[in-house]
Design an enzyme around this catalytic site. Structure first.
Site, PDB file in Angstrom:
ATOM      1  N   ARG A   1      -3.100  11.324  21.724  1.00 54.92           N
ATOM      2  CA  ARG A   1      -4.068  10.220  21.806  1.00 54.92           C
ATOM      3  C   ARG A   1      -3.428   8.880  21.441  1.00 54.92           C
ATOM      4  NH1 ARG A   1      -5.867  14.523  23.123  1.00 54.92           N
ATOM      5  NH2 ARG A   1      -8.059  15.132  23.118  1.00 54.92           N
TER       6      ARG A   1
ATOM      7  N   ARG B   1     -10.898   4.247  -5.402  1.00 51.27           N
ATOM      8  CA  ARG B   1     -10.352   3.435  -4.304  1.00 51.27           C
ATOM      9  C   ARG B   1      -9.242   4.137  -3.525  1.00 51.27           C
ATOM     10  NH1 ARG B   1      -8.604   1.533  -9.170  1.00 51.27           N
ATOM     11  NH2 ARG B   1      -6.399   1.117  -9.452  1.00 51.27           N
TER      12      ARG B   1
ATOM     13  N   VAL C   1      10.534   0.094  -9.575  1.00 53.51           N
ATOM     14  CA  VAL C   1      11.512  -0.545  -8.696  1.00 53.51           C
ATOM     15  C   VAL C   1      11.826  -1.901  -9.323  1.00 53.51           C
ATOM     16  CG1 VAL C   1      11.929  -1.489  -6.399  1.00 53.51           C
ATOM     17  CG2 VAL C   1      10.728   0.670  -6.654  1.00 53.51           C
TER      18      VAL C   1
ATOM     19  N   ASN D   1       1.957  -6.353  -8.923  1.00 59.02           N
ATOM     20  CA  ASN D   1       2.580  -7.211  -9.919  1.00 59.02           C
ATOM     21  C   ASN D   1       3.503  -8.203  -9.213  1.00 59.02           C
ATOM     22  OD1 ASN D   1       4.806  -7.984 -11.749  1.00 59.02           O
ATOM     23  ND2 ASN D   1       3.780  -6.624 -13.205  1.00 59.02           N
TER      24      ASN D   1
ATOM     25  N   CYS E   1       9.234 -18.019  -0.799  1.00 59.65           N
ATOM     26  CA  CYS E   1       8.964 -19.356  -0.247  1.00 59.65           C
ATOM     27  C   CYS E   1       7.695 -19.956  -0.874  1.00 59.65           C
ATOM     28  CB  CYS E   1       8.774 -19.294   1.266  1.00 59.65           C
ATOM     29  SG  CYS E   1      10.286 -19.064   2.206  1.00 59.65           S
TER      30      CYS E   1
ATOM     31  N   CYS F   1      -0.646  -9.306 -16.232  1.00 62.89           N
ATOM     32  CA  CYS F   1      -1.126  -7.927 -16.084  1.00 62.89           C
ATOM     33  C   CYS F   1      -2.630  -7.823 -16.269  1.00 62.89           C
ATOM     34  CB  CYS F   1      -0.397  -6.985 -17.022  1.00 62.89           C
ATOM     35  SG  CYS F   1      -0.351  -7.501 -18.703  1.00 62.89           S
TER      36      CYS F   1
ATOM     37  N   CYS G   1      13.783 -22.582  -0.710  1.00 60.70           N
ATOM     38  CA  CYS G   1      13.572 -21.210  -1.196  1.00 60.70           C
ATOM     39  C   CYS G   1      14.907 -20.621  -1.674  1.00 60.70           C
ATOM     40  CB  CYS G   1      12.998 -20.327  -0.089  1.00 60.70           C
ATOM     41  SG  CYS G   1      12.887 -18.601  -0.573  1.00 60.70           S
TER      42      CYS G   1
END
Ligand SMILES: [Zn+2]
Length: 289
Positions: free
Chosen positions: A6, A63, A100, A121, A164, A175, A229
């Site tokens: 599909r 959620r 990370v 964050n 940027c 937080c 930037c």
């Protein structure tokens, strides 16, 4: 190809073949990351790596559809992997229980065809943006707050990057808990997936997509690269040397605390201003507010 019959009617064989060759990194496996990962695996990518150092909490369940009550207190990345492996066994699924940060971000980003930002964050988001721009890997960002959400495709050297227009917040305010709804999360995850599909079709529009779910409205805001930037214009990548410790989840040495939960996968200790999550020798502090 029966699985995608599909989808093929809508996307065509050439695009499906491109999708089937994608190696994708999803950073964060909370509400947004789990929804994105579910869609990506159903879409039929080749390989997905999900990274998160947090555990599933009861307050996450409203959620997200991936996690159930049985997953509460399980590492999100492992619960995510278990679920995804049942959805589509043709997709290679890697789970990394970690944050990370500047220490591991480039290693995680390298070799990926696209990275999804499912973080909550701004500071970690800027670290991820630096790594993607530096290593020339497209990044698909989304942020959620209340019933508003935004998403953007970052193609290094072509479109505006997150640096940027975003600034770090190195104060406890970073937080603050922001609420949201499952409808808002699902809608913006869908926008991110469509940004991927359109990118594979060759569309590299430099714009921010802004959803206001309470009005069911979507706006497209034209963006442009900032010539000052530090990431995409000056190539300085200062967040790759940053250590944010003001809030969120971050690496922490094993310290004395009161053991409040223990399983085969995680030990949780209460410490003075939060909790310590330990996976074997690796511990992460989570400040609570
Ligand atoms: Zn930039």
């Amino acid at each position: 190809m029966e699985r995608y019959s599909r989808q093929l009617l809508a996307l065509g064989l050439e695009l499906q073949q491109r999708i089937s060759s994608l190696k994708v990194l999803v950073v964060g496996c909370g509400a947004l990351g789990s929804t994105l990962s579910d869609m990506l695996v159903r879409l039929g990518i080749k390989e997905i790596t999900v990274v998160d150092a947090d555990v599933v909490e009861l307050s996450n369940l409203h959620r997200t559809r991936m996690f159930t009550e049985e997953d509460v207190m399980r590492p999100k990345a492992l619960a995510c992997k278990d679920y995804l492996s049942k959805v589509n066994r043709e997709v290679k699924v890697n789970a990394v229980v970690d944050v990370v940060d500047a220490e591991n971000v480039e290693e995680l980003v390298r070799g990926k065809d696209v990275v999804f930002d499912a973080l909550d964050n701004v500071n970690y988001r800027l670290i991820l943006n630096d790594a993607c721009v530096k290593n020339n890997v497209p990044l698909i960002y989304a942020g959620v707050g209340g019933e508003y959400a935004s998403a953007k495709l970052v193609v290094p050297g072509k479109t505006a990057c997150l640096s940027c227009f975003l600034e770090p917040v190195d104060s406890p305010n970073a937080c603050e808990t922001i609420g949201t709804t499952i409808a808002t999360v699902d809608a913006i995850a869908s926008v991110q997936i469509q940004l991927l599909i359109n990118y594979l079709r060759g569309k590299e529009d430099d714009e921010m997509i802004i959803l206001d779910m309470s009005n069911l409205s979507m706006e497209r805001v034209k963006m442009s690269r900032n010539p000052k930037c530090e990431a995409c214009s000056l190539h300085e990548y200062r967040y790759l040397n940053y250590k944010f410790t003001s809030c969120g989840l971050f690496r922490y040495p094993r310290v004395q605390g009161t053991l409040t939960y223990s399983s085969r996968e995680v030990e949780v200790y209460k410490v003075n201003d939060g909790v310590l999550l330990c996976y074997g020798e690796k511990c992460y502090k989570k400040t609570t507010k």
